[in-house]
Enzyme design. Structure first.
Site, mmCIF file in Angstrom:
data_model
loop_
_atom_site.group_PDB
_atom_site.id
_atom_site.type_symbol
_atom_site.label_atom_id
_atom_site.label_comp_id
_atom_site.label_asym_id
_atom_site.label_seq_id
_atom_site.Cartn_x
_atom_site.Cartn_y
_atom_site.Cartn_z
ATOM 1 N N HIS A 116 30.575 38.785 38.967
ATOM 2 C CA HIS A 116 31.666 37.934 39.449
ATOM 3 C C HIS A 116 31.534 37.561 40.920
ATOM 4 O O HIS A 116 32.510 37.169 41.558
ATOM 5 C CB HIS A 116 33.017 38.619 39.168
ATOM 6 N N ASN A 208 36.573 56.247 31.662
ATOM 7 C CA ASN A 208 37.694 55.367 32.016
ATOM 8 C C ASN A 208 39.009 56.123 31.914
ATOM 9 O O ASN A 208 39.219 56.862 30.961
ATOM 10 C CB ASN A 208 37.725 54.142 31.086
#
Ligand code: NAD
Length: 235
Positions: A116, A208
């Site tokens: 990104h 996570n």
């Protein structure tokens, strides 16, 4: 098998990370309970950080961007540091990241695919001149180049395509890996999240804090803090 054993059994490890990798450096992610999406702005972050909004409302875009997307005093945490050390020792092949904060490189990682983009690269839309993040942070209103053009951060806004060569490089790394460590990502931003499907190796590990769509199908799932997990890793 433990994470350490999987690492010891592997020859080409790729790390695929997201915003949760940098929360322990003090940078909020998007979707956690204390993430940017739960804070209140005049517009949703997804709306502000879109190509359409950038075109139509640049003053407001840069007000938000300067306030929330330029954490220039943030330092790498244990996860960034350990990954750099693993690359240095030849244990890790590369980092593929959705983050734009540059903390992997600040920790010493060399092979980083920034899906990104990066807040550290900014360019004039008229003449192409590059500017560092500090220039954007210290500017007022819409940052301008000396030629008068608007300076745009080299980050992928919602609605913009990813950089072709970065995508090709990242997919190639994932395809050739024998172990994929996925961490700090809700796996909900596409196309980036879909790239993990190119993995054909032996071990998929997920680190996570909250649940993800991959919890059931990975080989090892740790609902822990990624910095703490890496801090405890010994080679
Ligand atoms: P996300 O906000 O959608 O999800 C982050 C995930 O990380 C959550 O599931 C959360 O449970 C987990 N998490 C948070 N802190 C953690 C920790 N310490 N240890 C382990 N897990 C933790 O983030 P995403 O999937 O990366 O997608 C958001 C998009 O926003 C990305 O495209 C990214 O470019 C951008 N973003 C980047 C930054 C940055 O550069 N640091 C910060 C915010 C958002």
């Amino acid at each position: 098998m433990t994470l350490r054993e999987m690492i010891q059994n592997s020859k080409r490890i790729v790390f695929f990370g997201g915003a949760g990798v940098s929360t322990e450096s003090g940078i909020p992610d998007f979707r956690s309970k204390d993430g940017l999406y739960r804070q209140h702005y005049a517009y949703d972050p997804e709306v502000i950080l879109s190509a359409d909004f950038f075109r139509s409302n640049q003053e407001e875009f840069f007000r938000f961007y300067r306030d929330k997307m330029l954490p220039l005093s943030a330092k790498p945490n244990a996860a960034h540091r350990k990954l750099a050390e693993m690359e240095e020792k030849g244990i890790l092949s590369s980092v593929v990241t959705q983050n734009i904060d540059g903390l992997h490189q600040a920790a010493g990682s060399k092979k980083v695919f920034e899906l990104h983009g990066s807040i550290h690269r900014n360019y004039c839309m008229k003449c192409g001149k590059f500017y560092p993040a500090k220039y954007i942070a210290e500017s007022k209103g819409v940052p301008k180049c000396e030629c008068g053009g608007t300076i745009k951060p080299d980050v992928v806004l919602y609605g913009e395509p990813l950089n072709d060569s970065v995508v090709r490089g990242a997919i190639d790394e994932i395809k050739r890996a024998d172990m994929l460590i996925i961490a700090g990502t809700s796996l909900s931003v596409y196309p980036a999240a879909g790239f993990i499907n190119y993995f054909r190796g032996n071990y998929t590990v997920l680190i996570n804090r909250d649940e993800t769509p991959l919890d059931e199908s990975c080989d090892l799932c740790l609902h822990e803090k990624v910095g703490e997990v890496f801090e405890g890793l010994m080679f």
